[in-house]
Every structure is written in C-alpha cells, then in structure tokens.
Design an enzyme around this catalytic site. Structure first.
Site, mmCIF file in Angstrom:
data_model
loop_
_atom_site.group_PDB
_atom_site.id
_atom_site.type_symbol
_atom_site.label_atom_id
_atom_site.label_comp_id
_atom_site.label_asym_id
_atom_site.label_seq_id
_atom_site.Cartn_x
_atom_site.Cartn_y
_atom_site.Cartn_z
ATOM 1 N N ASP A 30 7.954 64.154 -78.124
ATOM 2 C CA ASP A 30 8.350 64.617 -76.791
ATOM 3 C C ASP A 30 7.123 65.184 -76.077
ATOM 4 O O ASP A 30 6.306 65.882 -76.670
ATOM 5 C CB ASP A 30 9.449 65.687 -76.907
ATOM 6 C CG ASP A 30 10.161 65.921 -75.578
ATOM 7 O OD1 ASP A 30 11.349 65.579 -75.482
ATOM 8 O OD2 ASP A 30 9.519 66.435 -74.628
ATOM 9 N N HIS A 46 19.118 49.562 -73.795
ATOM 10 C CA HIS A 46 19.304 50.502 -72.678
ATOM 11 C C HIS A 46 20.782 50.821 -72.499
ATOM 12 O O HIS A 46 21.554 49.999 -72.008
ATOM 13 C CB HIS A 46 18.728 49.925 -71.384
ATOM 14 C CG HIS A 46 18.902 50.845 -70.211
ATOM 15 N ND1 HIS A 46 17.956 51.776 -69.843
ATOM 16 C CD2 HIS A 46 19.925 51.010 -69.350
ATOM 17 C CE1 HIS A 46 18.385 52.455 -68.800
ATOM 18 N NE2 HIS A 46 19.580 52.009 -68.469
ATOM 19 N N ASN A 87 21.899 65.009 -75.498
ATOM 20 C CA ASN A 87 22.464 65.595 -74.289
ATOM 21 C C ASN A 87 23.144 64.515 -73.461
ATOM 22 O O ASN A 87 22.570 63.449 -73.250
ATOM 23 C CB ASN A 87 21.347 66.242 -73.458
ATOM 24 C CG ASN A 87 20.690 67.408 -74.185
ATOM 25 O OD1 ASN A 87 21.374 68.201 -74.826
ATOM 26 N ND2 ASN A 87 19.374 67.505 -74.094
ATOM 27 N N HIS A 98 18.624 57.093 -70.453
ATOM 28 C CA HIS A 98 18.544 56.063 -71.494
ATOM 29 C C HIS A 98 18.759 56.872 -72.764
ATOM 30 O O HIS A 98 17.973 57.791 -73.043
ATOM 31 C CB HIS A 98 17.162 55.389 -71.449
ATOM 32 C CG HIS A 98 16.927 54.382 -72.545
ATOM 33 N ND1 HIS A 98 16.351 53.142 -72.301
ATOM 34 C CD2 HIS A 98 17.162 54.431 -73.879
ATOM 35 C CE1 HIS A 98 16.249 52.476 -73.443
ATOM 36 N NE2 HIS A 98 16.740 53.236 -74.420
ATOM 37 N N HIS A 100 19.037 58.990 -76.034
ATOM 38 C CA HIS A 100 17.990 59.413 -76.970
ATOM 39 C C HIS A 100 18.494 60.614 -77.753
ATOM 40 O O HIS A 100 19.373 61.356 -77.292
ATOM 41 C CB HIS A 100 16.705 59.765 -76.215
ATOM 42 C CG HIS A 100 16.904 60.737 -75.096
ATOM 43 N ND1 HIS A 100 17.407 60.351 -73.869
ATOM 44 C CD2 HIS A 100 16.719 62.077 -75.024
ATOM 45 C CE1 HIS A 100 17.496 61.410 -73.082
ATOM 46 N NE2 HIS A 100 17.102 62.468 -73.751
ATOM 47 N N HIS A 102 17.149 63.986 -79.796
ATOM 48 C CA HIS A 102 16.036 64.908 -80.041
ATOM 49 C C HIS A 102 16.065 65.302 -81.521
ATOM 50 O O HIS A 102 17.106 65.771 -82.013
ATOM 51 C CB HIS A 102 16.196 66.181 -79.222
ATOM 52 C CG HIS A 102 16.201 65.975 -77.737
ATOM 53 N ND1 HIS A 102 15.119 66.267 -76.937
ATOM 54 C CD2 HIS A 102 17.164 65.517 -76.891
ATOM 55 C CE1 HIS A 102 15.420 66.016 -75.668
ATOM 56 N NE2 HIS A 102 16.655 65.556 -75.618
HETATM 57 P P1 AMP Z 1 16.941 65.063 -71.947
HETATM 58 O O1 AMP Z 1 16.650 66.251 -71.075
HETATM 59 O O2 AMP Z 1 17.864 65.334 -73.075
HETATM 60 O O3 AMP Z 1 17.346 63.859 -71.115
HETATM 61 O O4 AMP Z 1 15.553 64.724 -72.657
HETATM 62 C C1 AMP Z 1 14.527 64.032 -72.037
HETATM 63 C C2 AMP Z 1 13.272 64.395 -72.785
HETATM 64 O O5 AMP Z 1 12.264 63.444 -72.448
HETATM 65 C C3 AMP Z 1 12.705 65.782 -72.433
HETATM 66 O O6 AMP Z 1 12.645 66.576 -73.619
HETATM 67 C C4 AMP Z 1 11.320 65.456 -71.869
HETATM 68 O O7 AMP Z 1 10.346 66.421 -72.230
HETATM 69 C C5 AMP Z 1 11.031 64.105 -72.482
HETATM 70 N N1 AMP Z 1 10.089 63.268 -71.765
HETATM 71 C C6 AMP Z 1 10.073 63.002 -70.432
HETATM 72 N N2 AMP Z 1 9.063 62.165 -70.136
HETATM 73 C C7 AMP Z 1 8.435 61.879 -71.303
HETATM 74 C C8 AMP Z 1 7.311 61.069 -71.657
HETATM 75 N N3 AMP Z 1 6.622 60.350 -70.750
HETATM 76 N N4 AMP Z 1 6.926 61.039 -72.960
HETATM 77 C C9 AMP Z 1 7.605 61.748 -73.889
HETATM 78 N N5 AMP Z 1 8.673 62.518 -73.622
HETATM 79 C C10 AMP Z 1 9.082 62.590 -72.347
HETATM 80 ZN ZN ZN Z 2 16.091 52.206 -70.519
#
Ligand code: AMP
Ligand code: ZN
Length: 114
Positions: A30, A46, A87, A98, A100, A102
């Site tokens: 992250d 996706h 989330n 998309h 994911h 954590h």
């Molecule tokens: P969420 O808030 O659960 O949708 O998580 C999205 C996550 O993506 C957050 O923890 C961000 O810090 C992370 N994020 C956003 N852009 C990038 C990126 N370019 N590379 C790695 N992590 C990212």
């Molecule tokens: Zn995507």
C-alpha cells in the site's frame, strides 16, 4: 477496465511494489501504509465492490485468504498476527472501486476498528 487504478497497476501501466502474483491475484505494498506491513491483495478480475461477488467467484475469494496466509508467513507476521480487511462502499471508507483486501500486521491492532 479503462480508468481503473488497480487494473492499471495489475497491467504494469502504473508502478507498484509487487509482493505476490498468481493467475487470479496481484498483491503489492500500500502506498500509504497503516501498519509496518500493509499489502493490498487484489483480484485481477475487475469487480467494483464486494457486492458483485457471486457463486462464480468462490475459488477466487478462497484464493485471497490462502494468499494472505502465504504472504503473512513470508513477511514474518504470521505468528505475531495480522488482519485481512475489505472495505465496501462509503461507510467502510472504500476509495478504490476495484475489490481489494488489506493485509495488515507488524503491530498490535485495536478492536473494534474505527
Ligand atoms: P480502500 O480505502 O479500502 O478503497 O483502499 C484503497 C487503498 O489503496 C488505500 O489504502 C490507499 O493507500 C491505496 N492506494 C491508493 N493508490 C495506490 C497506489 N498507487 N499504490 C498502492 N496503493 C495505493
Ligand atoms: Zn479495475
């Protein structure tokens, strides 16, 4: 999917610090870590939110948790403990649409989450 940040990362169009990849998943650090270990496990397919998951995705979602434990072992946080968080939508704070997961570890974590 055009204009999706994580699709672009998976395609290598946007750089990332990759930690794991298999035929279904791509995992990377992250960019704004919330714990000493903070990795995003991202299905290559996706899907915008968890609400799009159906029976067709049983193997995919199972593979997420298998990958999480493999990565946790490799990162040295398996025994101390870790958390896997997904989330969904506004109240949970989803910012990237998309799906994911954590993977967080390397420090004690509070419960309930904020
Ligand atoms: P969420 O808030 O659960 O949708 O998580 C999205 C996550 O993506 C957050 O923890 C961000 O810090 C992370 N994020 C956003 N852009 C990038 C990126 N370019 N590379 C790695 N992590 C990212
Ligand atoms: Zn995507």
């Amino acid at each position: 999917m055009k204009d999706c940040l994580f699709c672009k990362i998976i395609a290598g169009e946007i750089p990332s610090r990759k930690v794991y990849e298999d035929k279904r998943l791509f995992a990377f650090e992250d960019i704004k870590p919330q714990a000493p270990t903070h990795i995003l496990i991202v299905p290559k397919q996706h899907l915008e939110t968890l609400l799009e998951i159906s029976d067709a995705h049983n193997e995919l979602i199972g593979s997420v948790f298998l990958a999480a434990s493999k990565i946790a072992r490799k990162q040295g946080i398996a025994q101390s403990g870790f958390r896997v968080v997904a989330n969904c939508n506004q109240d949970a704070g989803q910012t990237v649409f998309h799906i994911h997961f954590h993977l967080l570890g390397g420090r004690p974590m509070a419960w309930p989450p904020g």
